[in-house]
Scaffold this active site. Structure first.
Site, short mmCIF file in Angstrom:
data_model
loop_
_atom_site.label_atom_id
_atom_site.label_comp_id
_atom_site.label_asym_id
_atom_site.label_seq_id
_atom_site.Cartn_x
_atom_site.Cartn_y
_atom_site.Cartn_z
N ARG A 1 -35.38 38.53 -47.98
CA ARG A 1 -34.58 37.69 -49.22
C ARG A 1 -35.04 38.96 -49.96
O ARG A 1 -34.92 38.94 -51.37
CB ARG A 1 -35.69 37.00 -49.48
CG ARG A 1 -35.25 35.17 -48.70
CD ARG A 1 -36.45 34.63 -48.55
NE ARG A 1 -36.45 33.98 -49.79
CZ ARG A 1 -36.06 32.96 -49.70
NH1 ARG A 1 -35.05 32.03 -48.56
NH2 ARG A 1 -36.02 31.65 -50.56
N ASN B 1 -41.34 29.34 -56.90
CA ASN B 1 -40.35 29.98 -56.48
C ASN B 1 -39.88 29.63 -57.77
O ASN B 1 -39.78 28.80 -57.46
CB ASN B 1 -39.65 29.81 -55.52
CG ASN B 1 -38.10 30.42 -55.35
OD1 ASN B 1 -37.74 31.35 -56.12
ND2 ASN B 1 -37.37 30.01 -54.42
N GLY B 2 -38.88 30.03 -59.09
CA GLY B 2 -38.61 29.11 -60.28
C GLY B 2 -38.97 30.04 -61.11
O GLY B 2 -40.00 31.24 -61.23
N HIS C 1 4.77 30.82 -72.96
CA HIS C 1 5.10 31.83 -72.70
C HIS C 1 6.10 31.92 -71.65
O HIS C 1 6.05 32.58 -71.08
CB HIS C 1 4.52 33.20 -73.49
CG HIS C 1 4.31 32.88 -74.85
ND1 HIS C 1 5.24 33.84 -75.59
CD2 HIS C 1 3.21 32.81 -75.00
CE1 HIS C 1 4.59 33.55 -76.51
NE2 HIS C 1 3.25 32.73 -77.20
N LYS D 1 -12.58 38.23 -44.18
CA LYS D 1 -13.68 38.94 -46.08
C LYS D 1 -13.88 39.37 -46.01
O LYS D 1 -13.92 39.74 -47.72
CB LYS D 1 -15.58 38.03 -44.93
CG LYS D 1 -16.55 38.15 -45.77
CD LYS D 1 -16.16 36.87 -46.43
CE LYS D 1 -17.62 36.69 -47.32
NZ LYS D 1 -16.94 35.91 -48.45
N TRP E 1 -40.42 38.62 -56.01
CA TRP E 1 -39.76 39.31 -57.21
C TRP E 1 -40.25 39.28 -58.50
O TRP E 1 -40.84 38.02 -59.07
CB TRP E 1 -37.81 38.96 -56.89
CG TRP E 1 -37.57 39.82 -55.95
CD1 TRP E 1 -37.17 39.30 -55.03
CD2 TRP E 1 -37.11 41.22 -55.85
NE1 TRP E 1 -36.14 40.29 -54.00
CE2 TRP E 1 -36.51 41.22 -54.02
CE3 TRP E 1 -37.97 42.65 -56.75
CZ2 TRP E 1 -36.04 42.81 -54.59
CZ3 TRP E 1 -37.19 42.98 -56.39
CH2 TRP E 1 -36.60 43.82 -55.27
N GLU F 1 -9.95 31.94 -61.04
CA GLU F 1 -10.58 31.76 -60.20
C GLU F 1 -10.37 30.77 -59.13
O GLU F 1 -10.03 30.47 -58.59
CB GLU F 1 -12.15 32.31 -60.51
CG GLU F 1 -13.23 32.05 -59.30
CD GLU F 1 -13.25 32.90 -57.61
OE1 GLU F 1 -13.73 32.45 -57.24
OE2 GLU F 1 -11.89 33.96 -57.96
N GLU G 1 -6.06 30.06 -52.17
CA GLU G 1 -7.07 30.30 -50.44
C GLU G 1 -7.34 29.23 -49.52
O GLU G 1 -7.04 29.84 -48.44
CB GLU G 1 -7.98 31.31 -50.97
CG GLU G 1 -7.71 32.31 -51.37
CD GLU G 1 -10.01 33.25 -51.80
OE1 GLU G 1 -9.84 34.37 -51.37
OE2 GLU G 1 -10.69 32.41 -52.42
N CYS H 1 -37.70 34.86 -53.96
CA CYS H 1 -38.97 34.75 -53.36
C CYS H 1 -39.09 33.71 -51.97
O CYS H 1 -38.86 32.56 -52.28
CB CYS H 1 -40.36 33.96 -54.40
SG CYS H 1 -40.09 34.26 -55.93
N LYS I 1 -9.18 29.87 -55.71
CA LYS I 1 -9.32 29.02 -54.64
C LYS I 1 -8.71 27.95 -53.95
O LYS I 1 -8.24 28.28 -52.63
CB LYS I 1 -11.31 28.09 -55.30
CG LYS I 1 -11.93 29.64 -55.60
CD LYS I 1 -12.67 30.01 -54.18
CE LYS I 1 -14.02 31.71 -53.96
NZ LYS I 1 -12.73 32.28 -54.35
#
Length: 614
Positions: free
Chosen positions: A27, A101-102, A510, A609, A75, A487, A494, A2, A491
């Site tokens: 948005r 907004n929320g 193992h 990216k 939205w 992940e 990276e 929103c 990170k």
């Protein structure tokens, strides 16, 4: 996501509000509206469904001279797109308007209470309970600021609220609850502005204050005063941001990656918006691109992706099986494209792609199309190649992600996959109304819980001091937290250039157990879940070999605290959605270790990216 805009000053507010909403169009929205307090104290509200041009056409037919007003692009969450459900919302007496907004997680409870007191509701939204709660407080003698503070204590969830009353026609009141729904206050000369994001303010001012969780701002043309919900005053001074839009979007953060980590509550919220109905419970995916008949004919789902998107696909497999009840698997897109996959018209291919331009994912999608499989893309970039190749798309709506290491787009992708699984289960008759209500209410809590997890930043920074010189890390997890372990290792590799590996915790004996010694930090993702006891056993095995354990657990877990060298406790979350909170401390840890090592966080060496060549 929103969009929120507000103005108070000597100029006519309406043109400024409309211009600000135009700058927030990126948005996304399905309806828009503005409210202006005219010089005689009259409140004028204009709202419309669809594009902003329709609202601008309505306003053009009126002379709106008032110098105070608010505007909103919405939205839908609670209630379909309609004039009645568009913001701003007005109370029964015609005195107060609110934009928001929320998600008000306890809105049904509050609505039933208000209906019993005689309040009349004119919309299906959760937002309308806020304006009725304010109406209740004002006759008791409270000013608008105090009334907003009282309401903050009654609603649950992460919110940004802006209110105007014709009884106090010289001010706006804005509040932030939780870490989703930003509010930025802009200082002009004899005028003031507020917005949900910087692009709406930069044409007018570079002097800004950013509200934090629990802050309330009372704004007049002369300036703003700030306080906490409990009434304690705040002494905020505006900071100057550069006019350059890209530099300004970094705000007061040192790196884009840190800013994007902090934006994750809104990323989750914005991915949900417009796609969930709570009465009756349902998921609406307008761009899905495949028919109910195709969905009911499905015998299998295959999810593909690369890097971070592959980790999202792994979590998505759990959702497809546990929620939608469809046998599922995941595959690395670069392997999928070359292995002559046995897929057909009864196999749904879900391609997870942040940019939508990754060459291996696109090639995998083309292979699936050649074999006649229906194809859906989970993507952040509107109009990208992946969205053109796919039959349908679920956009994550996370906004521009500048840091090369993906953060907020991962949480957006996980949220989108959860919604897709709910939708498929709904269309196949695999999930009834009660189960769907539970799934969606669980999801509605997540922006707030993700915001709470962001408070772990400082603790992770302190841990980085101890572990920044480590040469190797091991990450362990089970179930939905195995991809989280992968992940976390990715990170760290990276952006800090430390060697790190992620494993399913059951795989530790193992092979990886041979590496564990007092020099090896082992990060174990161990929230309270169905495999918690098994994960505790893995921690004991690490300790027996002098490994240093960093455990990610659930708040209140004293057992884990006693067994690990360091414990980071995340908010308790529904088990399937735990990755949305367990990922965050791993992002923080990688970020702060990289900063301590002097690495280029936003542009790590050798990385791009979007990988557009093999």
């Amino acid at each position: 996501m929103c969009g929120i805009i507000g103005y108070v000053g000597n100029q006519a507010a309406a043109p400024i509000l409309l211009e600000g909403l135009q700058r927030l169009e990126y948005r996304g929205y399905d309806s828009a509206g503005i409210a202006v307090v005219e010089q005689g104290g009259e409140l004028t509200i204009n709202k419309s469904v669809g594009r902003l041009q329709a609202l601008m056409g309505m306003v053009a037919n009126h002379t709106l001279a008032g110098g105070i007003g608010i505007g909103h692009t919405r939205w839908a969450t609670h209630g379909r797109p309609s004039n009645e459900n568009a913001h701003p919302h007005l109370d029964c007496q015609g005195n107060i308007v609110v934009i928001h907004n929320g998600i008000v997680e306890n809105y049904l409870e509050l609505k039933h209470h208000l209906l019993a007191k005689g309040h009349i509701f004119t919309s299906e939204t959760d937002t309308e309970v806020i304006v009725h709660l304010l109406e209740d407080d004002l006759p008791a003698g409270a000013g608008l600021t105090d009334a907003v503070a009282a309401v903050m204590g009654r609603i649950r969830g992460a919110q940004a609220i802006v209110a105007v009353s014709r009884l106090e026609p010289d001010r706006l009141v804005a509040a932030r609850v939780g870490n989703a729904g930003g509010v930025v206050i802009g200082y002009g000369k004899g005028e003031m502005f507020l917005a949900s994001d910087l692009p709406a303010l930069l044409p007018h001012t570079r002097e800004l204050v950013f509200l934090r969780d629990g802050d309330i701002a009372t704004i007049s043309a002369a300036g703003a005063t700030y306080r906490r919900q409990d009434g304690s005053p705040l002494d905020y001074k505006p900071e100057t941001v550069p006019y350059d839009l890209i530099a300004a979007t970094k705000g007061n953060y040192r790196h884009f990656m840190l800013k994007e980590i902090m934006e994750q509550p809104e990323s989750v919220l914005d991915t949900i918006r417009g796609r969930t109905w709570f009465e009756p419970p349902a998921v609406v995916l307008d761009d899905i691109g495949i028919t109910r008949e195709q969905i009911r004919a499905l015998r299998r789902v295959v999810l593909i992706g690369m890097g971070t998107s592959l980790h999202a696909a792994m979590i998505g497999r759990l959702y497809m099986e546990r929620i939608a009840g469809i046998p599922s698997e995941f595959d690395n897109a670069s392997e999928f494209r070359y292995r002559a996959p046995l897929v057909d018209s009864e196999t749904l291919i879900v391609a997870v792609a942040q940019s939508g331009e990754t060459v291996d994912t696109l090639a995998g999608m083309e292979e699936a199309k050649r074999r006649g499989s229906p194809l859906i893309a989970i993507c952040n970039m509107v109009g990208s190649q992946a969205t053109r190749v796919a039959d349908g798309v679920v956009y994550t709506r996370c906004g521009l992600e500048i840091g090369v290491a993906s953060t907020k787009t991962l949480l957006g992708a996980i949220t989108a996959l959860y919604l897709l699984a709910c939708y498929l289960g709904q269309e196949r008759g695999a999930i009834d109304a009660a189960a769907m209500s539970k799934r969606l209410n669980d999801l509605a809590r997540m922006p707030q819980l993700v915001g709470e997890a962001l408070k772990l930043d400082e603790q992770c920074e302190q841990l980085a001091h101890e572990f920044a010189t480590s040469r190797d890390f091991l990450f362990l997890g089970r179930g939905g937290n195995y991809p989280v372990a992968l992940e976390g290792a990715l990170k760290l590799k990276e952006i800090s250039y430390i060697h790190a590996e992620g494993y399913p915790a059951g795989e530790m004996k193992h092979g990886p157990i041979a590496l564990i010694d007092q020099e090896m930090p082992v990060v174990v993702i161990a929230p309270r879940d169905a495999v918690y006891e098994k994960t505790l056993a893995n921690i004991e095995e690490v300790r027996a070999r002098d490994g240093r354990v960093i455990a990610i657990g659930t708040q209140g877990d004293t057992t884990l605290t006693a067994r690990a060298d360091h414990v980071i406790l995340v908010p308790a979350a529904p088990e399937l959605l735990q990755p949305l909170v367990t990922l965050i401390p791993l992002q923080f840890l990688a970020y702060h270790i990289a900063v301590r090592r002097g690495c280029d966080v936003d542009q790590p060496r050798n990385l791009a990216k979007t990988v557009t060549v093999e």
